[in-house]
Design a protein around this motif. Sequence first.
Motif, PDB file in Angstrom:
ATOM      1  N   ILE A 258       0.853  -1.184   0.000  1.00  0.00           N
ATOM      2  CA  ILE A 258       0.000   0.000   0.000  1.00  0.00           C
ATOM      3  C   ILE A 258       0.886   1.230   0.000  1.00  0.00           C
ATOM      4  N   ASN A 259       0.482   2.242  -0.777  1.00  0.00           N
ATOM      5  CA  ASN A 259       1.205   3.511  -0.819  1.00  0.00           C
ATOM      6  C   ASN A 259       0.557   4.454   0.182  1.00  0.00           C
ATOM      7  N   CYS A 260       1.264   4.741   1.255  1.00  0.00           N
ATOM      8  CA  CYS A 260       0.691   5.544   2.342  1.00  0.00           C
ATOM      9  C   CYS A 260       0.485   6.995   1.928  1.00  0.00           C
ATOM     10  N   ALA A 262      -0.695   7.962  -0.952  1.00  0.00           N
ATOM     11  CA  ALA A 262      -1.751   8.069  -1.965  1.00  0.00           C
ATOM     12  C   ALA A 262      -3.143   8.067  -1.374  1.00  0.00           C
ATOM     13  N   MET A 263      -3.272   7.989  -0.035  1.00  0.00           N
ATOM     14  CA  MET A 263      -4.599   7.898   0.577  1.00  0.00           C
ATOM     15  C   MET A 263      -4.749   8.903   1.707  1.00  0.00           C
ATOM     16  N   PRO A 264      -5.947   9.467   1.876  1.00  0.00           N
ATOM     17  CA  PRO A 264      -6.205  10.299   3.056  1.00  0.00           C
ATOM     18  C   PRO A 264      -6.177   9.446   4.323  1.00  0.00           C
ATOM     19  N   GLU A 265      -6.006  10.104   5.456  1.00  0.00           N
ATOM     20  CA  GLU A 265      -5.778   9.384   6.718  1.00  0.00           C
ATOM     21  C   GLU A 265      -6.888   8.407   7.057  1.00  0.00           C
ATOM     22  N   LEU A 267      -9.130   6.901   5.155  1.00  0.00           N
ATOM     23  CA  LEU A 267      -9.176   5.763   4.246  1.00  0.00           C
ATOM     24  C   LEU A 267      -7.983   4.838   4.470  1.00  0.00           C
ATOM     25  N   LEU A 268      -6.815   5.411   4.752  1.00  0.00           N
ATOM     26  CA  LEU A 268      -5.621   4.603   5.006  1.00  0.00           C
ATOM     27  C   LEU A 268      -5.808   3.746   6.261  1.00  0.00           C
ATOM     28  N   SER A 270      -8.613   2.611   7.491  1.00  0.00           N
ATOM     29  CA  SER A 270      -9.532   1.531   7.166  1.00  0.00           C
ATOM     30  C   SER A 270      -8.851   0.460   6.338  1.00  0.00           C
ATOM     31  N   GLU A 271      -8.023   0.866   5.370  1.00  0.00           N
ATOM     32  CA  GLU A 271      -7.331  -0.096   4.517  1.00  0.00           C
ATOM     33  C   GLU A 271      -6.349  -0.939   5.314  1.00  0.00           C
TER      34      GLU A 271
END
Length: 539
Positions: A258-260, A262-265, A267-268, A270-271
């Motif tokens: 996962i690219n940390c 590339a995502m808002p906090e 959503l990250l 949750s992922e």
Amino acid sequence: MAGEADSARLRLLYELGCAFTARIELTELLPLIIEKCREALAAEGVAVLLLDRVRNEFYFPYVADTDSEVARRLSGHRFSASLGFAGLVVTTGQSLKIDDVQDDPRHYPGTDKTTGLATRNLIATPLNSRQGPIGVVEVVNRRGGLAFSDEDLLFLEALSGSIAIALDNARLYAEARQTEARLRTQVGVLRRDLASQLRFDEMVGTGPAMAEVFQLMETAAASSITVLIEGETGTGKELVARGIHRASARADGQFLAINCAAMPETLLESELFGHRRGAFTGAVRDQPGLFRSATGGTVFLDEVGDMSTAMQAKLLRVLEEGEVVPLGESVPSKVDVRVLSASHRQLRSDVQEGRFRDDLFYRIAVFPIRLPPLRQRREDIPILVQRFVARAAQRQHKLVSGYDETALAVLAAYGWPGNIRELQNEIERAVAMARDEGPLGLQHISSSIRDSAAGAENPPGISDIGADLPSTIPAGLVTMNQSLRSNSATTFREARATFEAHFIVDILARCDGNISRAAKLMAMSRVQLQRKIKEYGLR
């Protein structure tokens, strides 16, 4: 009363049967069994004597007695398997009921001396497995001065069959676990050996900088150490992480990246950690998250330096406690994953400036691996070009008959600020522009790259290829290399030939003159390499 006692014993046998099916660890199972047996038979003591076939001796792994000191003393007691009532039961395979032990000449007094107690009466029955007798169950000294009855012996015989099966199953289970452990060790060694032979096949590297990277990758793959992969954007950090995973003991598990950045906090979070249905708007179903999905495998956190401070704290909990708390839950879940991290940033500087937690940094940077930029490993550019041209042609369903050496010289002279990813994209574009069944030429290279290479007074890397040859190389290659250095090229064609010859000499030197190995490393056929060697008079 006798009917009630029989009914109670039948219920006990049923309960113990359930216990046998529910538990496989003998350290939990047998102490429970023999204690229940002691209560059901109103006895002072019950012991399981197992047979050590190597030494032909009995020993006492499980004892239940009214006096805990008796069990402690018997834990170290051994005696010959040919002595006493236990020896007789194992030899004959028959149960015994002795009402007056002290007057029986077959009595072995050594055990009484060890415990400091006198055995008055006993019942004993053999423990038989698929491989023959494995021991004896003895019940001694019925309380109240009474002797054991025939019904007591029948009950013990019924119970001993289940005990023998449990012991046999536990032995097989232990052997299976030992075999599994040996196989895991062997597979780990074979994987590391294969990784060493393939040199992490997806990666290209011939110089000392990449040799160090490969060595660090092999070391990291052989352990569970936490790795931080550092390097500029496009240097291949994810390839390093995948190579470590494939060569590790977790290779059969998932590799989830996962690219940390590339995502808002939200959503990250949750992922990574998962969520329960209804935890937030749009959460219509349970989501396990990467850490739980990758159990037994590896999670790769790219650009970990771009995490928010709150996310850094939650990642630290995973590394320290081995557990995650999904969104919408309060109870943590245990996870078993290896975490590999990467960043193009200088995280140590970020720690000093307060942008990255120092405790997290020291957790993820236990074993750092720094990747060199492409401008510091120009000797690899021809090999990378060869590989990227072949892959791009295959993806685009085109027949590209190699590449022009002029184009290669320009590519080797360029600085590549975007590193390998930029080179790969440039080759993809060039192949798209090239004619089918034609070579990739200088006209297919981007004008910005051609202009940059043309503006360089001394293109770095061309005159330096082969500068750091190994000390133990064939004498002929040393002479040829010195000859090439003394040759002053005046035309572009001569410069290109000099560059190519230098490159071939360098790779041959690194392969100790082995043409087959050099051809494989250069991603060309042995015949092609021999033709070039002959063309430049390198032999």
